[in-house]
Design a protein around this motif. Structure first.
Motif, PDB file in Angstrom:
ATOM      1  N   THR A  91     -96.092  44.167 -14.996  1.00  0.00           N
ATOM      2  CA  THR A  91     -95.201  43.063 -14.658  1.00  0.00           C
ATOM      3  C   THR A  91     -93.950  43.619 -13.996  1.00  0.00           C
ATOM      4  O   THR A  91     -93.279  44.494 -14.557  1.00  0.00           O
ATOM      5  CB  THR A  91     -94.791  42.286 -15.923  1.00  0.00           C
ATOM      6  N   VAL A  92     -93.622  43.123 -12.805  1.00  0.00           N
ATOM      7  CA  VAL A  92     -92.376  43.505 -12.133  1.00  0.00           C
ATOM      8  C   VAL A  92     -91.234  42.645 -12.661  1.00  0.00           C
ATOM      9  O   VAL A  92     -90.183  43.159 -13.036  1.00  0.00           O
ATOM     10  CB  VAL A  92     -92.506  43.330 -10.606  1.00  0.00           C
ATOM     11  N   GLU A  93     -91.452  41.354 -12.706  1.00  0.00           N
ATOM     12  CA  GLU A  93     -90.421  40.414 -13.173  1.00  0.00           C
ATOM     13  C   GLU A  93     -91.066  39.066 -13.363  1.00  0.00           C
ATOM     14  O   GLU A  93     -92.104  38.769 -12.778  1.00  0.00           O
ATOM     15  CB  GLU A  93     -89.269  40.320 -12.168  1.00  0.00           C
ATOM     16  N   LEU A 120     -98.518  43.737  -4.518  1.00  0.00           N
ATOM     17  CA  LEU A 120     -97.848  42.713  -5.314  1.00  0.00           C
ATOM     18  C   LEU A 120     -98.678  41.439  -5.407  1.00  0.00           C
ATOM     19  O   LEU A 120     -99.304  41.011  -4.435  1.00  0.00           O
ATOM     20  CB  LEU A 120     -96.482  42.383  -4.711  1.00  0.00           C
ATOM     21  N   THR A 143     -93.991  38.044 -10.779  1.00  0.00           N
ATOM     22  CA  THR A 143     -94.410  39.037  -9.789  1.00  0.00           C
ATOM     23  C   THR A 143     -95.017  40.211 -10.535  1.00  0.00           C
ATOM     24  O   THR A 143     -94.402  40.747 -11.461  1.00  0.00           O
ATOM     25  CB  THR A 143     -93.208  39.548  -8.972  1.00  0.00           C
ATOM     26  N   MET A 145     -97.436  44.028 -10.200  1.00  0.00           N
ATOM     27  CA  MET A 145     -97.726  45.124  -9.283  1.00  0.00           C
ATOM     28  C   MET A 145     -98.990  45.834  -9.729  1.00  0.00           C
ATOM     29  O   MET A 145     -99.148  46.158 -10.905  1.00  0.00           O
ATOM     30  CB  MET A 145     -96.564  46.113  -9.263  1.00  0.00           C
TER      31      MET A 145
ATOM     32  N   ASN B  97     -86.232  41.367 -15.040  1.00  0.00           N
ATOM     33  CA  ASN B  97     -86.904  42.452 -14.324  1.00  0.00           C
ATOM     34  C   ASN B  97     -87.248  43.556 -15.311  1.00  0.00           C
ATOM     35  O   ASN B  97     -86.367  44.038 -16.034  1.00  0.00           O
ATOM     36  CB  ASN B  97     -85.986  43.031 -13.233  1.00  0.00           C
ATOM     37  N   MET B  99     -87.910  47.155 -15.509  1.00  0.00           N
ATOM     38  CA  MET B  99     -87.594  48.185 -14.528  1.00  0.00           C
ATOM     39  C   MET B  99     -88.198  49.541 -14.839  1.00  0.00           C
ATOM     40  O   MET B  99     -88.415  50.351 -13.941  1.00  0.00           O
ATOM     41  CB  MET B  99     -86.086  48.284 -14.376  1.00  0.00           C
TER      42      MET B  99
ATOM     43  N   LEU D 120     -89.881  49.771  -5.163  1.00  0.00           N
ATOM     44  CA  LEU D 120     -89.103  48.595  -5.542  1.00  0.00           C
ATOM     45  C   LEU D 120     -87.671  48.967  -5.929  1.00  0.00           C
ATOM     46  O   LEU D 120     -87.434  49.981  -6.589  1.00  0.00           O
ATOM     47  CB  LEU D 120     -89.772  47.873  -6.715  1.00  0.00           C
ATOM     48  N   THR D 143     -85.200  41.495  -6.392  1.00  0.00           N
ATOM     49  CA  THR D 143     -86.160  42.587  -6.259  1.00  0.00           C
ATOM     50  C   THR D 143     -86.452  42.779  -4.780  1.00  0.00           C
ATOM     51  O   THR D 143     -86.773  41.817  -4.084  1.00  0.00           O
ATOM     52  CB  THR D 143     -87.487  42.256  -6.979  1.00  0.00           C
ATOM     53  N   MET D 145     -88.302  45.459  -1.647  1.00  0.00           N
ATOM     54  CA  MET D 145     -89.370  46.437  -1.454  1.00  0.00           C
ATOM     55  C   MET D 145     -89.096  47.241  -0.195  1.00  0.00           C
ATOM     56  O   MET D 145     -88.789  46.681   0.856  1.00  0.00           O
ATOM     57  CB  MET D 145     -90.710  45.720  -1.326  1.00  0.00           C
TER      58      MET D 145
END
Lengths: 150, 150, 150, 150
Positions: A91-93, A120, A143, A145, B97, B99, D120, D143, D145
């Motif tokens: 999970t990115v966000e 993505l 979002t 990845m 996010n 991270m 990212l 976010t 890229m």
């Protein structure tokens, strides 16, 4: 652009189905909270969380954190269902609106892939209580990845 | 505009401190996950989550859902710390996010109030692993709503 | 809970339609960017933005800021379409995923109300280029607040 | 992990500074709205938007779309300031809270990089009116890229 060889209208291949269920089993938090699989299809995953008194916020409704875990996990596996077998999903966000108190006996998160790219994926998920579609509990936009050998 | 009589630089009144701790005790999910209070100040709350093997995702790191519960709860109590005693706080929405992988023995979420209004409060929260400030685990931006007698 | 007397399946009353168009006219940024109304219905609004060379980012595609203005405005008027005439709508927050480069001659944002409460409304909006539904340009999830006499 | 050779405490190299300004010049929407550069440093960018009557919403305040364009662009260039010269930056998604009406003669968005990875980058940006730090207009979490030759 959906890049998987799984057609979106068909079922998951037995290998993809097994791969997703094996990954879900490894997510110990899901077992701790009592989250189970209701349905796995290409680009669409439904997970379920039964009410438990030890998952609540201060007013006795299910905590936003448990509802979010349900929705986030559904998004993750919806994304993974369209990726090749050797790729993992992180999970990115995500962003979630908590729209109604989470009261009910069972909560269902339905996640669908909105855009599946090579790196993505964007998913959206809706959480309903006992199928009460008129008053959704939560709405997520996430979002994710794909990582690992491509 | 911060509307509480609590000054932002001082400590919480004993009544506010007791009120927040009592509300935290009623959140059964926090006990289930092992989340505890590290610090309560006006407009700034720190909560802590020790690593446990039953809170993980598929790779053995703490699950985004547990990290999010930690950050969301810290935001909720930071918001509540600036509201009058008779008002409760509900989460409207948040965005987080993720991270870095949540690896470490302890995770700390520090939530601060960015804007405290009569109805809506905006908070931001950062989650660090074992105080490793160089690689934050998560960053949240949340909207909360005060409800009840105003 | 949708609280407007406008049925979701019907058309806007002439008064509501006029009220929305008058508010849109007062938004000078929309005129500056060339945004126009494609459709106004209860709980569903479509706005349009034609490509212009002075609205672009560094690679010649329409800038995320213009696409966001389009989607945010569609969400605002979808929310307003379900509120009583004396109430105004402010954006509390939104989140938008930019999923594909905004290339095309015309961009359409379709906003729908997911949850309409007395104070807060949640909308989601999708932006498509020239009706290319297979590759959405952007997806927004927004929270709006009704203000003024209730 | 910040990967640029630019130290975070120093100034941008003349080449990076020129590269950022050249990219900003190519963003025609910024010129259309009147957005200019106030400061470019490694990992921190400040952009400025003067009030104009043709950038407003229905009540005469600057439109959320213009404020968002300002903040998004500041985030984009903060991210780019820590990337090698041959890489371009695209916005993946952002979330913005509109915290106070955008009234004032000038608006400043200050974006800082929270986490800079190879692919990212996460940024946060605050928009203030005329330096009125007590009442921020908007808060963004974005976010981005990096694309192109790595």
């Amino acid at each position: 652009m959906r890049t998987s060889s799984d057609g979106l209208d068909g079922a998951l291949s037995p290998e993809q189905d097994a791969r997703l269920r094996e990954s879900i089993r490894r997510q110990t938090l899901l077992t701790t909270l009592g989250i189970t699989v209701a349905s796995l299809e290409p680009g669409r995953v439904v997970l379920e969380l039964p009410f438990r008194e030890d998952l609540c916020q201060q007013n006795g409704f299910v905590h936003a954190g448990a509802i979010t875990t349900l929705a986030d996990s559904a998004c993750g596996y919806a994304a993974m269902s369209l990726q090749p077998a050797e790729r993992d999903i992180l999970t990115v966000e995500f962003k979630v609106n908590l729209m109604s108190p989470a009261r009910g006996r069972t909560f269902q998160a339905t996640a669908t892939v909105v855009r599946s790219g090579r790196t993505l994926t964007v998913c959206s998920a809706e959480v309903l209580a006992d199928g009460n579609a008129a008053k959704p509990v939560a709405l997520m936009q996430a979002t994710l990845m794909a990582v690992g050998p491509a």
